[in-house]
Design a protein around this motif. Structure first.
Motif, PDB file in Angstrom:
ATOM      1  N   UNK A 178       0.838 -10.736  15.565  1.00 59.57           N
ATOM      2  CA  UNK A 178       1.482  -9.486  15.137  1.00 59.57           C
ATOM      3  C   UNK A 178       1.385  -9.361  13.619  1.00 59.57           C
ATOM      4  N   UNK A 179       1.495 -10.487  12.926  1.00 59.62           N
ATOM      5  CA  UNK A 179       1.320 -10.474  11.468  1.00 59.62           C
ATOM      6  C   UNK A 179      -0.083 -10.033  11.084  1.00 59.62           C
TER       7      UNK A 179
ATOM      8  N   UNK B 243      -2.096  -8.224  12.823  1.00 59.18           N
ATOM      9  CA  UNK B 243      -2.269  -6.807  13.160  1.00 59.18           C
ATOM     10  C   UNK B 243      -1.701  -5.901  12.074  1.00 59.18           C
ATOM     11  N   UNK B 244      -0.538  -6.252  11.577  1.00 59.12           N
ATOM     12  CA  UNK B 244       0.059  -5.443  10.504  1.00 59.12           C
ATOM     13  C   UNK B 244      -0.822  -5.490   9.263  1.00 59.12           C
TER      14      UNK B 244
ATOM     15  N   UNK C 117      -3.915  -3.274   9.682  1.00 56.51           N
ATOM     16  CA  UNK C 117      -3.597  -1.852   9.484  1.00 56.51           C
ATOM     17  C   UNK C 117      -3.398  -1.555   8.001  1.00 56.51           C
ATOM     18  N   UNK C 118      -2.696  -2.444   7.311  1.00 58.53           N
ATOM     19  CA  UNK C 118      -2.533  -2.262   5.860  1.00 58.53           C
ATOM     20  C   UNK C 118      -3.891  -2.221   5.161  1.00 58.53           C
TER      21      UNK C 118
ATOM     22  N   UNK D 279       6.389  -5.194  16.478  1.00 53.66           N
ATOM     23  CA  UNK D 279       6.241  -6.490  17.142  1.00 53.66           C
ATOM     24  C   UNK D 279       6.655  -7.632  16.217  1.00 53.66           C
ATOM     25  N   UNK D 280       6.409  -7.482  14.940  1.00 55.27           N
ATOM     26  CA  UNK D 280       6.881  -8.512  14.010  1.00 55.27           C
ATOM     27  C   UNK D 280       8.405  -8.635  14.064  1.00 55.27           C
TER      28      UNK D 280
ATOM     29  N   UNK E 142      -0.557   2.609  13.584  1.00 54.89           N
ATOM     30  CA  UNK E 142      -0.910   1.229  13.947  1.00 54.89           C
ATOM     31  C   UNK E 142      -0.054   0.222  13.178  1.00 54.89           C
ATOM     32  N   UNK E 143       0.133   0.501  11.910  1.00 53.27           N
ATOM     33  CA  UNK E 143       0.936  -0.398  11.077  1.00 53.27           C
ATOM     34  C   UNK E 143       2.364  -0.505  11.625  1.00 53.27           C
TER      35      UNK E 143
ATOM     36  N   UNK F  98      -6.748  -1.355   6.379  1.00 55.80           N
ATOM     37  CA  UNK F  98      -7.460  -0.118   6.720  1.00 55.80           C
ATOM     38  C   UNK F  98      -6.932   1.053   5.884  1.00 55.80           C
TER      39      UNK F  98
ATOM     40  N   UNK G 137       0.869  -1.184   0.000  1.00 49.87           N
ATOM     41  CA  UNK G 137       0.000   0.000   0.000  1.00 49.87           C
ATOM     42  C   UNK G 137       0.904   1.233   0.000  1.00 49.87           C
TER      43      UNK G 137
ATOM     44  N   UNK H 116       1.546   3.898   2.832  1.00 49.73           N
ATOM     45  CA  UNK H 116       2.211   3.560   4.105  1.00 49.73           C
ATOM     46  C   UNK H 116       3.674   4.013   4.125  1.00 49.73           C
TER      47      UNK H 116
ATOM     48  N   UNK I 108      -3.707   5.250  11.231  1.00 44.23           N
ATOM     49  CA  UNK I 108      -3.582   3.870  10.742  1.00 44.23           C
ATOM     50  C   UNK I 108      -2.138   3.495  10.434  1.00 44.23           C
TER      51      UNK I 108
ATOM     52  N   UNK J 294       2.548  -2.518  14.774  1.00 42.58           N
ATOM     53  CA  UNK J 294       2.471  -3.960  14.492  1.00 42.58           C
ATOM     54  C   UNK J 294       3.801  -4.466  13.934  1.00 42.58           C
TER      55      UNK J 294
END
Lengths: 342, 342
Positions: B154-155, B157-158, B161-162, A138-139, A131-132, B164, A47, A50, A128, A135
């Motif tokens: 976590x995957x 969640x990412x 967000x993508x 954490x990955x 948020x990405x 969204x 996207x 981002x 957003x 996340x």
């Protein structure tokens, strides 16, 4: 009330060259390149908005203070590996996510001398993409695979969010105490500084005492940094600050300089502060009057004294480590944090 | 184009009692009590605004769909432990954080028939409490200690967000294709359904094939759910929907019913949709006209057909598991998701 100002952590009378970030930057330059590669690589997404939005802030000239602290702490411990590169990137992602959400929360329009992401891309995308990045951080930690690191950084993230909500609740409340204020900045700023340093001890597989020493170094440095920032907001200009002078005042933020000027103020002055903090005094003249009151009550110097206190505690926290380039660089980083206020 | 409607997953001609969530709710009732205890316990904070705001949404009558899926999936695998209680709470926290941020992003004022948190508490607090819950969800996962679960969530969640951000980019773009739309809802809705089911296979220590089967069940169910939601937005009323009918239309959201009506529309109708989606047709008459066009081109039924297709795929994904109460409950959950549209 202010003592003679000399760089803390050095004997009085030592050559008074201005402390800078040069030593820490030189120390971690190569590692930081690797961290920057991870950051650039992992902020990508199919996207396009981002990386565009994230890059606006991430490529926007931040000091990479927190990743540098992870890297320098690892150096202090002679850690020979590279695990900390990914983790330093994770720390920067958490920080960046926090900044993006902060700017939405505060409705800020300037950061690091540039238009904020929320101004350029709008609040929705900014929330957003924050948020990405959160996340993604954490990955990165999961890829590293240390549950201890995950625990430290997820805990710090929760504490940061709590601190931000607490600050929101305290906003426009002139009765905020110094104690509460210190708790707020301990959470919203110092927790991530502490975690950034502490995780170096985890990857270097050192014992808990080392973890706690680096945690204390980072935490106290973080508080000192924030206190100096709060002081600078009233005395700097936009060019050096990267944001508008008096922004905190106009936003009704009760920072330590205001808390101290209010505590020492006459009944009339207190009325002025009360009106200002609820948003009834936002003109340039009001800001000039506020600044004059801060000066009159020595509130900036008192704030910087507090910063020096926490700076000294940061330096003392790592006193037990043997002398090294890394140790000197960490000490000078504290001195730099303080010296910005003078 | 629409086939005769009978509950999928059952032979045609079987008794046509309306499918419901009763079986899954009965199946997991006791486990769900434990999950609710974890949720209530872990949304607490010394900052009172946090549980107040979080509780507004969490106690606000959500179905707990995602945690129920984790619990029912664990039952399907005869998992005898309790690790999944914390993890189901973590899934619900991620979902709640997403809803809070969604409502800020969309400027929504009604959810589940109640005023949204952003309307009651303001955008700043809503963003920050979302961040807090998100951090808490990771703390819960870290306590559980499975890196595999952490990786899955976590995957997810990412990806959410993508999705969204992608949806934001597609907003007000009538040229959004069905393929792109499915990619968006696959990310923003179905990824967490998939993860919620999949983690049950991880705690039950089953092999990857089982993980993938539950992932596929959840993913397809999630897509079906979202498609039916999109259809309902045009045909339901506020009382049953818990949000205003036509909200998507007024927000310029290009959902599948609109994509299909546009694809089948005359040049004049296309002009109407173009104007509507960029925000020039937001009156009740415009909504009535839109609804009429959807009916004329069978766009709602076509959308529900798509939902049935994904629902069937969800059911088929768990066909290999032996018959059990849990399996029946999971199947009826799919049937319920679809039946809401009729």
């Amino acid at each position: 009330m202010t003592a003679t100002v000399h760089p803390i952590g050095r004997p009085a009378g030592a050559p008074a060259t201005a402390p800078s970030l040069d030593p820490i930057m030189a120390l971690v330059a190569q590692d930081l390149n690797s961290v920057n590669s991870v950051i650039l690589d992992r902020m990508q997404s199919k996207i396009p908005l981002i990386p565009e939005l994230a890059g606006h802030l991430i490529a926007g000239g931040g000091k990479r203070m927190r990743p540098m602290l992870t890297l320098a702490s690892a150096r202090l411990l002679d850690y020979p590996g590279t695990r900390h590169h990914k983790l330093a990137a994770a720390v920067e992602f958490i920080h960046t996510a926090t900044l993006l959400h902060d700017d939405v929360v505060d409705g800020s329009d300037l950061r690091r001398g540039k238009k904020t992401a929320n101004l350029v891309f709008g609040n929705p995308a900014t929330v957003l993409v924050g948020d990405f990045l959160f996340s993604r951080s954490f990955e990165l930690m999961v890829e590293d695979g240390s549950l201890k690191v995950l625990k430290i950084l997820s805990g710090a993230s929760a504490i940061i969010a709590e601190g931000e909500v607490d600050q929101l609740t305290a906003q426009r409340q002139i009765e905020t105490s110094e104690e509460r204020y210190l708790a707020i900045i301990g959470a919203k700023t110092a927790a991530l500084f502490a975690a950034a340093c502490r995780i170096a001890a985890v990857v270097a597989e050192r014992d808990e005492q080392v973890e706690l020493a680096l945690d204390a170094y980072g935490r106290n440095l973080g508080i000192a940094f924030q206190l100096v920032d709060d002081a600078i907001d009233y005395v700097s200009d936009e060019a050096t600050m990267g944001k508008g002078v008096g922004d905190d005042f106009r936003d009704g933020k009760v920072t330590l300089p205001v808390i101290l000027a209010y505590a020492h103020g006459s009944p009339d002055e207190r009325k002025f502060w009360e009106a200002a903090i609820i948003g009834h005094r936002t003109s340039d003249e009001d800001l000039a009057h506020a600044t004059q009151l801060l000066r009159q009550h020595n509130a900036i110097d008192l704030t910087l004294d507090r910063a020096r206190h926490f700076g000294q505690r940061a330096i003392d926290a790592i006193a037990g480590f043997p002398a090294s380039k890394a140790k000197s660089a960490l000490i000078e980083t504290v001195e730099f944090a303080i010296a910005r206020g003078y």
